[in-house]
Design an enzyme around this catalytic site. Structure first.
Site, mmCIF file in Angstrom:
data_model
loop_
_atom_site.group_PDB
_atom_site.id
_atom_site.type_symbol
_atom_site.label_atom_id
_atom_site.label_comp_id
_atom_site.label_asym_id
_atom_site.label_seq_id
_atom_site.Cartn_x
_atom_site.Cartn_y
_atom_site.Cartn_z
ATOM 1 C CG ASP A 114 -21.976 95.484 13.295
ATOM 2 O OD1 ASP A 114 -21.806 94.737 14.276
ATOM 3 O OD2 ASP A 114 -21.627 95.176 12.139
ATOM 4 C CG LEU B 110 -17.952 84.496 11.928
ATOM 5 C CD1 LEU B 110 -17.053 83.835 10.897
ATOM 6 C CD2 LEU B 110 -18.120 83.585 13.126
ATOM 7 N NE ARG B 111 -17.824 93.874 11.555
ATOM 8 C CZ ARG B 111 -18.616 94.463 10.668
ATOM 9 N NH1 ARG B 111 -19.637 95.180 11.091
ATOM 10 N NH2 ARG B 111 -18.398 94.330 9.375
ATOM 11 N N GLY B 112 -18.028 89.723 16.259
ATOM 12 C CA GLY B 112 -17.870 89.665 17.703
ATOM 13 C C GLY B 112 -16.624 88.900 18.112
ATOM 14 C CB THR C 198 -14.424 92.865 18.133
ATOM 15 O OG1 THR C 198 -14.851 93.298 16.841
ATOM 16 C CG2 THR C 198 -14.160 94.075 19.004
#
Length: 342
Positions: A198, A279-281, A284
């Site tokens: 991740d 919400l990291r997707g 990024t």
């Protein structure tokens, strides 16, 4: 240091090369993971990065390559003390690309007591490790899926905080350690721990070229390089210089690239359709699209930028679906087709 194969001479592997350029343009994206077949140029491309990176300003005589323009919170203890006495002197230095060997001990990675000074002078001094050398640069781990668990834990802590804390043998040391994590490996040799997976911003899949022309070209170029490395590097110096200027221009252009509300909505819709956790997707995806737009010389992020970077930004963030045995790349491409109507 052995001479590195020129980045501009690498055949095919376009997604991997783009991911490396994006990570070099915006280090906040979180690095690159390259998984695939053996002998497909993963290590070659990553080591070629060192020759492409433009020089950076560092504090003179600083062990950690501190940025002279950084606020006090971004400086090591020694630089903060020097700054209190006057302006920091700066010099130009190459952006570090540091290899983390699989057999490295924890002391070698995070730092430890300097035994030579302790034994000869009776001083309790800190000997910086690989994380200190990688500050403001790139930390490369080949066969990252075989990395020992205790080293993975150390990397996760530092990657999350941007600071390395060492408290052992009577030492208590803190120093900045912000770096781009770059890993490569063969999935047949084991999976990567989810927590570390991740942390990688982009994940690229590498496969052996299947067309005759590309395979012949790869073999010919590699053979030419090994017979006379310096002559081969000189031959591609101009092309590598062009790539270096592209990175420099993109870094200058990056703060001014606009991300319209429509692009943000598209990114969120895509992540919702794929069911990515957190919400990291989205973050990024947007950062990678903005860096790609900067590399292309565009002023704002469009659907085309999002489509280009969506597979490497999202494929490693998908949950397994027992009702869908399609690979993660296929699922991303299918969602792109449904959302963007390709």
């Amino acid at each position: 240091m052995p001479l590195a194969f020129p980045f501009s001479a690498i055949v095919a592997q376009e997604e991997m090369k783009l991911a490396i350029l994006i990570a070099a343009t915006d280090q906040s994206i979180g690095g690159v993971l390259a998984f695939g077949d053996r002998g497909t140029g993963k290590s070659t491309a990553i080591r070629a990065l060192a020759a492409l990176l433009p020089a950076m300003r560092v504090v003179e005589r600083c062990t950690y390559n501190c940025d002279p323009d950084a606020p006090d919170s971004g400086l090591c203890e020694q630089c903060r003390e020097r700054k209190a006495s006057g302006p920091l002197k700066a010099r130009k230095a190459q952006v570090p690309v540091v290899d983390l060997p699989l057999g490295a001990t924890e002391d070698r990675v995070i730092g430890a007591l300097d035994l030579e000074k302790a034994l000869t002078r009776g001083e309790k001094a800190f000997e910086p490790g690989l994380l200190a050398r990688a500050h403001r640069g790139f930390l490369y781990i080949d066969e990252v899926n075989l990395l020992e668990d205790h080293l993975v834990d150390s990397l996760l802590d530092v990657a999350a905080s941007g600071e390395n804390v060492v408290e052992r043998e009577g030492l208590s040391v803190r120093h900045p350690a912000k770096f781009v994590l770059v890993g490569s490996g063969n999935p047949e040799e084991g999976e990567l721990r989810p927590q570390l997976l991740d942390r990688f911003g982009l994940s690229v899949e590498i496969s052996t070229p299947q067309d005759l022309k590309s395979r012949v070209q790869v073999v010919r170029l590699r053979d030419d390089f090994e017979r006379d490395p310096q002559a081969f590097i000189d031959k591609y110096k101009r092309k590598d210089g062009k790539v270096r200027r592209q990175i420099l221009n993109a870094k200058e252009r990056l703060p001014n690239v606009e991300v319209p509300d429509a692009a943000l909505e598209r990114a969120s819709e895509l992540c919702m359709k794929l069911g990515t956790d957190g919400l990291r997707g989205e973050l990024t995806l947007i950062r990678a699209a903005r860096a790609y737009a900067a590399l292309e010389g565009d002023e704002s992020v469009t659907d085309e930028h999002l489509k280009r970077v969506a597979p490497p930004a999202l494929r490693h963030r998908l949950r397994r679906n027992v009702l869908d045995d399609a690979g993660s790349t296929t699922r991303v491409e299918r969602a792109l087709e449904e959302l963007f109507g390709e």
